[in-house]
Design an enzyme around this catalytic site. Sequence first.
Site, PDB file in Angstrom:
ATOM      1  N   HIS A   1      36.546  50.341  47.507  1.00 57.09           N
ATOM      2  CA  HIS A   1      35.852  50.105  46.231  1.00 57.09           C
ATOM      3  C   HIS A   1      35.829  48.606  45.912  1.00 57.09           C
ATOM      4  O   HIS A   1      34.777  48.033  45.590  1.00 57.09           O
ATOM      5  CB  HIS A   1      36.559  50.884  45.124  1.00 57.09           C
ATOM      6  CG  HIS A   1      36.044  50.603  43.743  1.00 57.09           C
ATOM      7  ND1 HIS A   1      35.200  51.457  43.060  1.00 57.09           N
ATOM      8  CD2 HIS A   1      36.260  49.561  42.908  1.00 57.09           C
ATOM      9  CE1 HIS A   1      34.924  50.945  41.881  1.00 57.09           C
ATOM     10  NE2 HIS A   1      35.559  49.792  41.759  1.00 57.09           N
ATOM     11  N   GLU A   2      36.996  47.971  45.994  1.00 62.60           N
ATOM     12  CA  GLU A   2      37.073  46.541  45.677  1.00 62.60           C
ATOM     13  C   GLU A   2      36.377  45.699  46.754  1.00 62.60           C
ATOM     14  O   GLU A   2      35.794  44.657  46.455  1.00 62.60           O
ATOM     15  CB  GLU A   2      38.532  46.116  45.512  1.00 62.60           C
ATOM     16  CG  GLU A   2      39.278  46.822  44.399  1.00 62.60           C
ATOM     17  CD  GLU A   2      38.650  46.617  43.029  1.00 62.60           C
ATOM     18  OE1 GLU A   2      37.931  45.601  42.842  1.00 62.60           O
ATOM     19  OE2 GLU A   2      38.858  47.458  42.139  1.00 62.60           O
TER      20      GLU A   2
ATOM     21  N   ASP B   1      30.028  48.128  39.437  1.00 63.09           N
ATOM     22  CA  ASP B   1      30.537  49.459  39.126  1.00 63.09           C
ATOM     23  C   ASP B   1      29.434  50.382  38.631  1.00 63.09           C
ATOM     24  O   ASP B   1      28.472  49.939  37.993  1.00 63.09           O
ATOM     25  CB  ASP B   1      31.634  49.377  38.063  1.00 63.09           C
ATOM     26  CG  ASP B   1      32.926  48.787  38.606  1.00 63.09           C
ATOM     27  OD1 ASP B   1      33.318  49.189  39.709  1.00 63.09           O
ATOM     28  OD2 ASP B   1      33.519  47.931  37.928  1.00 63.09           O
TER      29      ASP B   1
ATOM     30  N   HIS C   1      32.797  45.246  45.965  1.00 59.32           N
ATOM     31  CA  HIS C   1      32.596  44.165  44.991  1.00 59.32           C
ATOM     32  C   HIS C   1      32.639  42.810  45.688  1.00 59.32           C
ATOM     33  O   HIS C   1      31.768  41.958  45.493  1.00 59.32           O
ATOM     34  CB  HIS C   1      33.703  44.197  43.933  1.00 59.32           C
ATOM     35  CG  HIS C   1      33.592  45.298  42.936  1.00 59.32           C
ATOM     36  ND1 HIS C   1      32.464  45.523  42.179  1.00 59.32           N
ATOM     37  CD2 HIS C   1      34.486  46.245  42.556  1.00 59.32           C
ATOM     38  CE1 HIS C   1      32.664  46.550  41.377  1.00 59.32           C
ATOM     39  NE2 HIS C   1      33.888  47.012  41.584  1.00 59.32           N
TER      40      HIS C   1
END
Length: 809
Positions: free
Chosen positions: A152-153, A163, A156
């Site tokens: 998830h990170e 998000d 980014h």
Amino acid sequence: MDSTVMVVLLWILLPSTTTGIKLDGNGYVDVIIAISSRVPQDDTLIDKIKEMVTEGSFSLYDALNKKVYFREVTILVPPQWNGTNFTKARTESFGKAKIRIDNANPAYGVEPYTNQYGECGAEGEYIHFTPEYLLNDTFIQLYGSRGIVFVHEWAHLRWGVYDEYNRDKPFYHSNSHIEATRCSEKTGGQFFDVTAGGSLQPCRIDPQTSLPTKGCIFFPNRNQITNCSIMFSPSLDPVTAFCQKNKHNYEAQSMLNKKCGKATWTVIFEDSVDKDALQTLKPLESPPPPPSFKVVQRTQRVVCLILDVSGSMAGPRILQQRQAATHFLRYIIEDQASVGIVTFSTSASTLSNLMTIDSDITRENLIKLLPNVASGSTNMCLGLSRGLQVLQEDNGDVLGDEIIFLTDGQATDNIAGCAPSAIQSGAIIHTLAFSNSAAHALTEMANKTGGIFLAPNDNIISNQLMDAFASLSLSTGDYTNKPVQLESVGARTSDWFNGTVSVDQTVGNKTSFVIIYEISLPSIFIQSPSGSIYTQTNMSNDDFTRPGFYFVIGFCLCAAVAREGLSRLFMFIWLLKFYLSVRWFPPPSSRVVQLNPPKPPVSEEPLEVGNFTRTATGESFVVKLSGTTPPNFPPNRITDLSAEIQEDTVLLSWTAPGEDLDQGTAKSYEIRWSFDLDMLRSSFSNGHAVNTAGISPQKAGSDEKYSFNLSFPIQNCITVIFAVQSKDNQNATSETSNIAQASKIPPGPPGVSNPCINLIILVISVCVETMVICFIVLVTRRAVKLRKRFAERKVALTIANKFQINPYA
């Protein structure tokens, strides 16, 4: 009175934004995970990092159709950690690392987050994990498996994805229904308020917005019929994929829709730094191997100053070089670091072999050796070679050592020929080109060794060389001992120079003013808010090269006044304590809603600092333009458009773009609306136009607001979709803004009901009741007819029997 030159500086050190991560074939290499020097030694932490990355590698492999994984990872441990299995760091440093393990930031608590400031598809700054998050397995229940959270990170950081939830707008209207901001829309769940005692209550509806009141939470069901999206809730076990175009929820008011307006998968494959490679890579035929790890450590700094003393450095340049190097040696280089000094022109000379900075006397002895005479040619290769020899003195190699190479930029010899060997040496090479032109090899050496390339201006009123030297530090993650630059000003004047500097409460003790002058010692007066005045008697002087220096303890607002012969006034502050704010709140989930253990408390108190200033030195880059006219840049895309309907009036709000990207003022706006979101998003020109004659664009960054009435009365429970484009003076058009939608919801009493939903339910109820009544009427009529026919038949049979007649004959 003769014209004099004056410069005022307040400086700050910030980490570089360069990333060394590479996609080599199907595997990511040069992934650096750095542990802050503020983190106490715990060897278990290294094992937990390896577990997280290994699990994340297989999750990444699954999420991107078996195309990529993590192949090589380096873990940088703090200098003070003890261990025999740590190898010597080369170019790795905490400031360069894109994944950092550091103590909890009060604004975030233990939650992982990524500092991300760029546009859609732009790489983030770094990922932050806390030791507590990695060491405490109870957090897995709160946030999901560490591997999927890492992915998830990573999305980014590497791919510039945002998000698919929105803390500020967790709910929205869709066809008169209340929906949670999420992706995919098929992610099922329930709405509840969590009371102070931990019990669940039905959410209440705000009568003004007809949306759930603050505190209402969407609890996704534990078991889902969809496997996306990692960018919405990595804590759900079924979630293993990114939302693709066919599953993306374009209606949701998520950060991804605002910044990108497209699916996560589309951003990764069409907008990210890896887009070209990902489009051509073939999936792996078998699962990838686990990542390989190496653990490295950087001890005390070893630095060699290689200074140009060729003829082109004569005059103000050699003076500025001496002033900047003096400041570096006196205030910047850390205690216990080792420093050597080499000069070059027609030949190269060693002014000082490596000396350990163990006292102020050592610093002053090095300063006395700095050159103040320039002549001869510019043989850069000789300087590089001699500097590398000096660095080898301590342990026989130069791995992880640093070179600060300052030159006027143009070599007499073939710098391109000797640069490759310097790059392969393992040293970090910072290059400062003190001119308007620089040999390409200077940028190449900095880029390929993890160094910094800077091209300071040699104008006498410029502070750039001083700033450049001040920025050359290797962060270990302990920001409390990093200096903060508040101001940097230079001017040529024949009169008094006056200025005011705000020293806010987020920075601490030891406020220092450094004054550098060209002709003669000026008269200097510095006044604190209490009225105390500091003059030369409170400062020390060093004949043209030594900065004036004094301390102000505590927080203050100081005004500096200088006169006569002043060249530069330098100010800086020590003991920095500041934090940035990006938060990730992955929602908890379960079908039968059971609350997870409460998360660790996070400070929500805003920090009131009042007025403040900060300046920073960024790295330099070279832009080469051909003989053609430079391209015209359109206004930047609007990403914060919002809409609301009040009675029959529509109010739109957004941040003004520029004439060129985010600079200047756009020429005009084009606003369109539709009832069909997909149509407006894909075909903006087919939307209904709004008359924008009444709006004149403001300067980039300004708040824009525009209210208007549509050409028809807006009915209750209707949702209208809006979007904006802007044009510059050459009629270049921006990309379509984020989609904003507004619903006209009739006011209703506080409660759990949505007035529009109530109306729909009422209409449906009436329809159902009508159908039931009609059905009853039809059944009754049919029954009456059957009874009548049965009665007639019974009479006929009676008559037939009486007269013995066959009624069916």
